[in-house]
Enzyme design. Sequence first.
Site, PDB file in Angstrom:
ATOM      1  CE  LYS A   1      26.094  -8.863  -7.782  1.00  0.00           C
ATOM      2  NZ  LYS A   1      24.801  -8.325  -7.386  1.00  0.00           N
TER       3      LYS A   1
ATOM      4  CE  LYS B   1      18.979 -11.701  -5.165  1.00  0.00           C
ATOM      5  NZ  LYS B   1      18.400 -10.702  -4.243  1.00  0.00           N
TER       6      LYS B   1
ATOM      7  CE  LYS C   1      25.023  -7.213   1.369  1.00  0.00           C
ATOM      8  NZ  LYS C   1      23.693  -7.099   0.782  1.00  0.00           N
TER       9      LYS C   1
HETATM   10  P1  TYM Z   1      22.670  -4.977  -1.865  1.00  0.00           P
HETATM   11  O1  TYM Z   1      22.407  -5.180  -0.421  1.00  0.00           O
HETATM   12  O2  TYM Z   1      22.874  -6.179  -2.720  1.00  0.00           O
HETATM   13  O3  TYM Z   1      23.949  -4.058  -2.066  1.00  0.00           O
HETATM   14  C1  TYM Z   1      24.086  -2.815  -1.416  1.00  0.00           C
HETATM   15  C2  TYM Z   1      24.798  -1.839  -2.323  1.00  0.00           C
HETATM   16  O4  TYM Z   1      26.066  -2.362  -2.723  1.00  0.00           O
HETATM   17  C3  TYM Z   1      26.192  -2.316  -4.134  1.00  0.00           C
HETATM   18  N1  TYM Z   1      26.995  -3.477  -4.572  1.00  0.00           N
HETATM   19  C4  TYM Z   1      28.117  -3.401  -5.281  1.00  0.00           C
HETATM   20  N2  TYM Z   1      28.798  -2.342  -5.768  1.00  0.00           N
HETATM   21  C5  TYM Z   1      29.927  -2.603  -6.454  1.00  0.00           C
HETATM   22  N3  TYM Z   1      30.410  -3.862  -6.671  1.00  0.00           N
HETATM   23  C6  TYM Z   1      29.764  -4.945  -6.187  1.00  0.00           C
HETATM   24  N4  TYM Z   1      30.238  -6.171  -6.389  1.00  0.00           N
HETATM   25  C7  TYM Z   1      28.553  -4.735  -5.465  1.00  0.00           C
HETATM   26  N5  TYM Z   1      27.671  -5.567  -4.864  1.00  0.00           N
HETATM   27  C8  TYM Z   1      26.713  -4.772  -4.326  1.00  0.00           C
HETATM   28  C9  TYM Z   1      24.781  -2.406  -4.661  1.00  0.00           C
HETATM   29  O5  TYM Z   1      24.683  -1.893  -5.973  1.00  0.00           O
HETATM   30  C10 TYM Z   1      24.033  -1.573  -3.641  1.00  0.00           C
HETATM   31  O6  TYM Z   1      24.125  -0.201  -3.955  1.00  0.00           O
HETATM   32  N6  TYM Z   1      18.219  -4.016  -3.889  1.00  0.00           N
HETATM   33  C11 TYM Z   1      19.305  -3.428  -3.153  1.00  0.00           C
HETATM   34  C12 TYM Z   1      18.889  -2.797  -1.837  1.00  0.00           C
HETATM   35  C13 TYM Z   1      17.801  -1.782  -1.948  1.00  0.00           C
HETATM   36  C14 TYM Z   1      17.914  -0.467  -2.463  1.00  0.00           C
HETATM   37  C15 TYM Z   1      16.631   0.117  -2.319  1.00  0.00           C
HETATM   38  C16 TYM Z   1      18.964   0.237  -3.052  1.00  0.00           C
HETATM   39  C17 TYM Z   1      16.514  -1.932  -1.513  1.00  0.00           C
HETATM   40  N7  TYM Z   1      15.804  -0.788  -1.740  1.00  0.00           N
HETATM   41  C18 TYM Z   1      16.361   1.420  -2.759  1.00  0.00           C
HETATM   42  C19 TYM Z   1      18.696   1.554  -3.480  1.00  0.00           C
HETATM   43  C20 TYM Z   1      17.422   2.116  -3.327  1.00  0.00           C
HETATM   44  C21 TYM Z   1      20.322  -4.507  -2.839  1.00  0.00           C
HETATM   45  O7  TYM Z   1      20.028  -5.655  -2.815  1.00  0.00           O
HETATM   46  O8  TYM Z   1      21.548  -4.034  -2.498  1.00  0.00           O
END
Ligand code: TYM
Length: 329
Positions: A193, A112, A196
């Site tokens: 991957k 990032k 978003k």
């Molecule tokens: P975020 O918003 O990027 O994604 C949310 C969830 O989706 C999963 N994910 C995927 N799984 C499979 N294939 C993909 N291509 C894919 N892209 C995203 C992510 O692994 C996630 O589970 N940092 C985290 C948010 C967060 C969080 C937390 C998660 C903040 N605090 C505490 C767990 C516990 C994030 O950016 O997720």
Amino acid sequence: MKPRVFSGVQPSGDLHIGNYLGALKHWVKIQDEYECIFGIVDLHAITVYQDPAQLRNKIEELAALFLAVGIDPQRSSIIVQSSIPAHAELAWMLTCVTPVGWLTRMTQYKSKAAAQETVGDGLLQYPVLMAADILLYQAQVVPVGDDQVQHIELTRDIAQRFNHLYGETFVMPETRLPVVGARIMGLDNPEAKMSKSTPGSHHAVALLDPPDVIRQKIMRATTDSKPAVDFDDLGPGVRNLLTIFQAFAEWSDEQMRAHFTGMRYSELKKQVADMVIACLEPIQKRYHEIRNEPGYVTQVLRQGAERVTPIANATIRLVKERMGLYTGF
Ligand code: TYM
């Protein structure tokens, strides 16, 4: 008492099938077994600039999507991170026990940061805030996709360091990955991957994409130069399409082989599109119903905040006591 779960999603960009298959689909299933808290992590989203009006709208959209996929607000708490000040408060306390070197080696930070002209401090602190989300609720299990594994390992390192310095305080959280769908790849580039924040007309299928758009995107997905499915020699694009189908359909490996071996790619894509459209249709229908119920989402978010605040406050008090901060009144 049931063991506790915390997980979260950033309200940035459109929620896609990677988020659903990697995380949300499994959250729905574990609601009876665990005491679940699911967060809309808006403080994480602002680590890169977000248009304020759009962010506000995305938070409500995401809450409605949590409900539409089947998160039950009676059994699970849905919260907005910024509505509970203890997340940011604990993050500061944890920042003070986290070596900078642990943060600069995080792969998501590196990728990032490389994409930004000026790197905000928030981007570096991002995983500390994530550790605070998890440790604030003493969560034992964190169900996520594969890309969050490194962040949860860091959470454990921070918890361990804190416990070592100040005495046993935090529960050690465990990562829980789905067996199929932990890493869904981009339809346009199966080496990267699905994300978003990646632009492109057929990179990701959003949960709210209309059926014709879903079909178009999947029919354009990158495959390889072979004509038909060969399980002994799968290219990454075909493997990704099969994974998407399997995760939605919940088929066994044997069923997948029996059904898809030798199938031409055009037919494979058609069947994947049919499956995705069929599974998303009831979610989309429910989503629109929820958005048409004025006040419902706000009520769910208020109820979530009320339910989890005592847990959060108890952790903050304990951490303050451990660290010698003021708890006089
Ligand atoms: P975020 O918003 O990027 O994604 C949310 C969830 O989706 C999963 N994910 C995927 N799984 C499979 N294939 C993909 N291509 C894919 N892209 C995203 C992510 O692994 C996630 O589970 N940092 C985290 C948010 C967060 C969080 C937390 C998660 C903040 N605090 C505490 C767990 C516990 C994030 O950016 O997720």
